[in-house]
Write an enzyme that holds these catalytic residues in place. Structure first.
Site, PDB file in Angstrom:
ATOM      1  N   ARG A  54      62.014 139.785 -16.449  1.00  0.00           N
ATOM      2  CA  ARG A  54      62.025 138.779 -17.583  1.00  0.00           C
ATOM      3  C   ARG A  54      60.894 138.788 -18.396  1.00  0.00           C
ATOM      4  O   ARG A  54      59.734 139.331 -18.034  1.00  0.00           O
ATOM      5  CB  ARG A  54      62.158 137.454 -16.867  1.00  0.00           C
ATOM      6  CG  ARG A  54      63.759 137.066 -16.397  1.00  0.00           C
ATOM      7  CD  ARG A  54      63.624 135.625 -15.975  1.00  0.00           C
ATOM      8  NE  ARG A  54      62.560 135.354 -14.947  1.00  0.00           N
ATOM      9  CZ  ARG A  54      61.431 134.504 -15.285  1.00  0.00           C
ATOM     10  NH1 ARG A  54      61.192 134.102 -16.448  1.00  0.00           N
ATOM     11  NH2 ARG A  54      60.486 134.222 -14.290  1.00  0.00           N
ATOM     12  N   LYS A 196      68.731 133.600 -15.898  1.00  0.00           N
ATOM     13  CA  LYS A 196      67.770 132.622 -15.934  1.00  0.00           C
ATOM     14  C   LYS A 196      67.833 131.624 -17.214  1.00  0.00           C
ATOM     15  O   LYS A 196      67.060 130.550 -17.248  1.00  0.00           O
ATOM     16  CB  LYS A 196      66.315 132.887 -15.927  1.00  0.00           C
ATOM     17  CG  LYS A 196      66.241 133.668 -14.261  1.00  0.00           C
ATOM     18  CD  LYS A 196      66.503 132.457 -13.230  1.00  0.00           C
ATOM     19  CE  LYS A 196      66.308 133.167 -11.896  1.00  0.00           C
ATOM     20  NZ  LYS A 196      66.419 131.979 -10.565  1.00  0.00           N
ATOM     21  N   HIS A 215      65.993 124.969  -7.560  1.00  0.00           N
ATOM     22  CA  HIS A 215      65.848 126.481  -7.410  1.00  0.00           C
ATOM     23  C   HIS A 215      65.879 126.504  -5.938  1.00  0.00           C
ATOM     24  O   HIS A 215      64.753 126.534  -5.431  1.00  0.00           O
ATOM     25  CB  HIS A 215      64.649 127.073  -7.992  1.00  0.00           C
ATOM     26  CG  HIS A 215      64.410 128.626  -7.844  1.00  0.00           C
ATOM     27  ND1 HIS A 215      63.212 129.167  -7.546  1.00  0.00           N
ATOM     28  CD2 HIS A 215      65.381 129.489  -8.184  1.00  0.00           C
ATOM     29  CE1 HIS A 215      63.269 130.561  -7.739  1.00  0.00           C
ATOM     30  NE2 HIS A 215      64.397 130.688  -7.903  1.00  0.00           N
ATOM     31  N   SER A 233      59.683 133.636  -4.275  1.00  0.00           N
ATOM     32  CA  SER A 233      59.776 134.895  -3.999  1.00  0.00           C
ATOM     33  C   SER A 233      59.106 135.390  -2.583  1.00  0.00           C
ATOM     34  O   SER A 233      57.811 135.169  -2.627  1.00  0.00           O
ATOM     35  CB  SER A 233      59.520 135.855  -5.028  1.00  0.00           C
ATOM     36  OG  SER A 233      59.794 137.188  -4.997  1.00  0.00           O
ATOM     37  N   LYS A 237      63.901 132.763   1.472  1.00  0.00           N
ATOM     38  CA  LYS A 237      65.163 132.092   0.956  1.00  0.00           C
ATOM     39  C   LYS A 237      66.326 132.747   1.174  1.00  0.00           C
ATOM     40  O   LYS A 237      67.282 132.124   1.818  1.00  0.00           O
ATOM     41  CB  LYS A 237      64.733 131.646  -0.400  1.00  0.00           C
ATOM     42  CG  LYS A 237      65.733 130.673  -1.067  1.00  0.00           C
ATOM     43  CD  LYS A 237      64.908 129.988  -2.378  1.00  0.00           C
ATOM     44  CE  LYS A 237      64.718 131.244  -3.347  1.00  0.00           C
ATOM     45  NZ  LYS A 237      65.678 131.447  -4.158  1.00  0.00           N
ATOM     46  N   THR A 238      66.626 133.946   0.608  1.00  0.00           N
ATOM     47  CA  THR A 238      67.842 134.736   0.777  1.00  0.00           C
ATOM     48  C   THR A 238      68.065 134.871   2.323  1.00  0.00           C
ATOM     49  O   THR A 238      69.291 134.718   2.903  1.00  0.00           O
ATOM     50  CB  THR A 238      68.007 135.726  -0.253  1.00  0.00           C
ATOM     51  OG1 THR A 238      67.715 135.470  -1.656  1.00  0.00           O
ATOM     52  CG2 THR A 238      69.406 136.586  -0.027  1.00  0.00           C
ATOM     53  N   ASP A 252      70.649 130.983  -4.907  1.00  0.00           N
ATOM     54  CA  ASP A 252      69.473 130.971  -5.868  1.00  0.00           C
ATOM     55  C   ASP A 252      69.615 129.694  -6.639  1.00  0.00           C
ATOM     56  O   ASP A 252      68.527 128.864  -6.810  1.00  0.00           O
ATOM     57  CB  ASP A 252      69.518 132.070  -6.655  1.00  0.00           C
ATOM     58  CG  ASP A 252      68.234 132.233  -7.457  1.00  0.00           C
ATOM     59  OD1 ASP A 252      67.083 132.077  -6.891  1.00  0.00           O
ATOM     60  OD2 ASP A 252      68.289 132.535  -8.564  1.00  0.00           O
ATOM     61  N   ARG A 316      67.096 145.696  -8.361  1.00  0.00           N
ATOM     62  CA  ARG A 316      67.955 144.574  -8.105  1.00  0.00           C
ATOM     63  C   ARG A 316      69.576 145.066  -8.062  1.00  0.00           C
ATOM     64  O   ARG A 316      69.903 145.984  -8.621  1.00  0.00           O
ATOM     65  CB  ARG A 316      68.021 143.679  -9.206  1.00  0.00           C
ATOM     66  CG  ARG A 316      66.752 142.846  -9.455  1.00  0.00           C
ATOM     67  CD  ARG A 316      66.715 141.483  -8.876  1.00  0.00           C
ATOM     68  NE  ARG A 316      65.356 140.858  -8.966  1.00  0.00           N
ATOM     69  CZ  ARG A 316      65.195 139.563  -8.442  1.00  0.00           C
ATOM     70  NH1 ARG A 316      66.172 138.929  -8.067  1.00  0.00           N
ATOM     71  NH2 ARG A 316      63.936 138.922  -8.664  1.00  0.00           N
TER      72      ARG A 316
END
Length: 526
Positions: A54, A196, A215, A233, A237-238, A252, A316
């Site tokens: 981004r 996003k 988030h 990050s 989390k994932t 997410d 990604r």
């Protein structure tokens, strides 16, 4: 679709409109247009050009009433005038006119009470594919009556040549006009801007309606017990929310309204650098036909070189959530029973698991802490602390306390348990101690989710005043209290106090004289 709808937006001499194409049709277009390569696994792979992430410094909101009274202006949400937006909107329309266009109509938000209808307009097939992967796909009957609440014009092939004159950051622009319900993008091809950008808008719309946007990842157990996982990050989390015994709601972005928790998205957007089929079999298995890889390197036979970061470390994949076998089909569940804040503490100070009071939950939510390993250009020196309010400040359109206020209300209303879990270092900071084992972290998470953590006797740590279990299942008791895990106790005390001062210093940002958010007493006490 009716071309007149697009002409009413200002687009001219539209050639052909490819509306909500199927996956097979999109892939055919991508290949015919030379936009992608096909991998041996059946996924398509695209290069996003010079931008492989981004462009946060190129994101602006139009400064107009009434939204300018609510937006938290600053480095994250920068102001742009109506006049500059209008000028760049004309450049955007000019780029998209006289072209074949790909239009994708989708939903953001699985909850019928909270969802938004979003229209994406682009001249590139793979961007339409990305949107189809990442958002919730309407049924054919829903498309017949679809009316967009918000429209995104992606003119990535054009740039703002007058950016210096406009006082902007670069020739790239990612601009939002809240009152006109539109966003325009130019100069960057990166797919994440589409994802996003809408997250930023959901973070504006929902809290003003008394609903919490988050988030976080979320899953639900067989008994309907919902869990939320917040973390920046690299905190897990994932990985930790992908559980064979629990259905994935999403990885997410989520909302929490009067009916419970719901995913904003209809897909996942996972990092694939060094992806290992043994370590993350669900993600690896999801990379098949309809998945869209970004900026990966392929060998001559079309196999993905997952360990090759020559284009970017931010490789990604986007894929529809149906590619994860154990997912919740309706992307919704009830109110959370447990909330888990994940922090990869490279200082080795935080305990593996702590039970938080409501006040501590507010403090750590507003802190949004993790610590990363320092860069290696001049040799590893020491960890670097990162504080990102609400565990996602880069996407928060309102002030962090607006989200914290809603979180506190919902914790009270639904009696939610909140925990802090350190997925970082134990027995010393980075370079001295070692990374917490995934087995021990999983054991902490499982004890939270099955409730056995409540059977433990708790003690309170010094300085941070965190409640920690003395014993927990088969975990070595010595690591449950971080000080006990350090061989050098004086070094632990010094490092603990150093980190505590960083927390205190960061929290001064909330010193506005308001008692409502004076949660400093719930943080470390030096």
């Amino acid at each position: 679709m009716n071309i007149a709808e697009l002409e009413n937006l200002g687009l001219k001499s539209i050639r052909e409109v490819f509306y909500n194409l199927s996956y097979d049709e999109l892939i055919d277009h991508e290949l015919k247009n030379g936009e992608v390569k096909m991998t041996k696994q059946g996924a398509t792979a695209v290069d996003t050009g010079i931008f492989t992430g981004r462009s946060p410094k190129d994101k602006y909101f139009v400064d107009r009433s009434p939204s300018n009274k609510y937006i938290a202006w600053g480095d994250v949400n920068q102001k742009v005038s109506e006049e500059i937006f209008d000028e760049l909107f004309e450049i955007t329309l000019e780029q998209l006119s006289n072209k074949d266009l790909y239009v994708m109509d989708v939903y953001s938000g699985a909850s019928p009470a909270s969802k938004k209808s979003i229209r994406f307009i682009t001249e590139i097939a793979w961007q339409s594919h990305f949107v189809k992967n990442m958002f919730i796909r309407p049924t054919e009957s829903e498309l017949e009556t679809f009316k967009p609440d918000f429209t995104v014009f992606n003119a990535c092939k054009t740039v703002n040549k007058k950016w210096k004159e406009h006082g902007l950051n670069s020739e790239v622009y990612v601009l939002f006009d809240v009152e006109r319900n539109m966003a325009i993008i130019g100069g960057t091809w990166y797919g994440g801007e589409l994802k996003k950008g809408i997250f930023s808008m959901m973070n504006y719309w929902l809290p003003l309606d008394g609903k919490l946007s988050m988030h976080c990842s979320a899953n639900v157990g067989k008994d309907g017990d919902t869990a939320l996982f917040f973390g920046l990050s690299g905190t897990g989390k994932t990985t930790l929310s992908t559980d064979p015994n629990r259905a994935l709601i999403g990885d997410d972005e989520h909302g929490w309204d009067d009916h419970g928790v719901f995913n904003f998205e209809g897909g996942c957007y996972a990092k694939v650098i060094n992806l290992d089929p043994k370590g993350e079999p669900e993600i690896y298995g999801a990379i098949k036909r309809n998945a869209l890889l970004e900026n990966v390197v392929l060998d001559d036979e079309g196999n993905v070189e997952y360990d090759d970061d020559s284009k970017t470390e931010n490789t990604r994949v986007s894929y529809p959530i149906e590619h994860i076998e154990n997912h919740k089909p309706d992307l919704m569940a009830g109110h959370p029973k447990n909330i888990i804040f994940l922090s990869a503490d490279a200082f080795g100070v935080l305990p593996p698991v702590s039970k938080l009071t409501k006040e501590q939950a507010m403090y750590y939510f507003l802190s949004g802490y993790t610590a990363k390993v320092a860069g290696t250009e001049r040799g590893i020196t020491e960890p670097v602390a990162t504080f990102s309010a609400c565990f996602g400040e880069a996407f928060m359109t309102l002030h962090p306390t607006d989200y914290a206020k809603l979180l506190g209300q919902k914790i009270d209303e639904h009696g939610v348990n909140v925990y802090l879990v350190n997925t970082g270092w134990t027995g010393g900071e980075y370079g001295v101690g070692k990374r917490m084992s995934l087995k021990d972290t999983r054991a902490c998470i499982n004890a939270i989710l099955d409730g056995t953590i409540h059977e433990s006797e708790f003690e309170t740590t010094d300085v941070f005043k965190l409640q920690i279990p003395k014993t927990l299942g088969d975990i070595n008791p010595d690591i449950l209290n971080p000080k006990n895990a350090w061989a050098d106790k004086e070094a632990y005390d010094a490092t603990r106090d150093k980190l505590a001062k960083m927390f205190v210093e960061n929290f001064h940002r909330y010193d506005d004289g308001s008692n409502e958010f004076d949660y400093s007493a719930a943080g470390p006490q030096i």
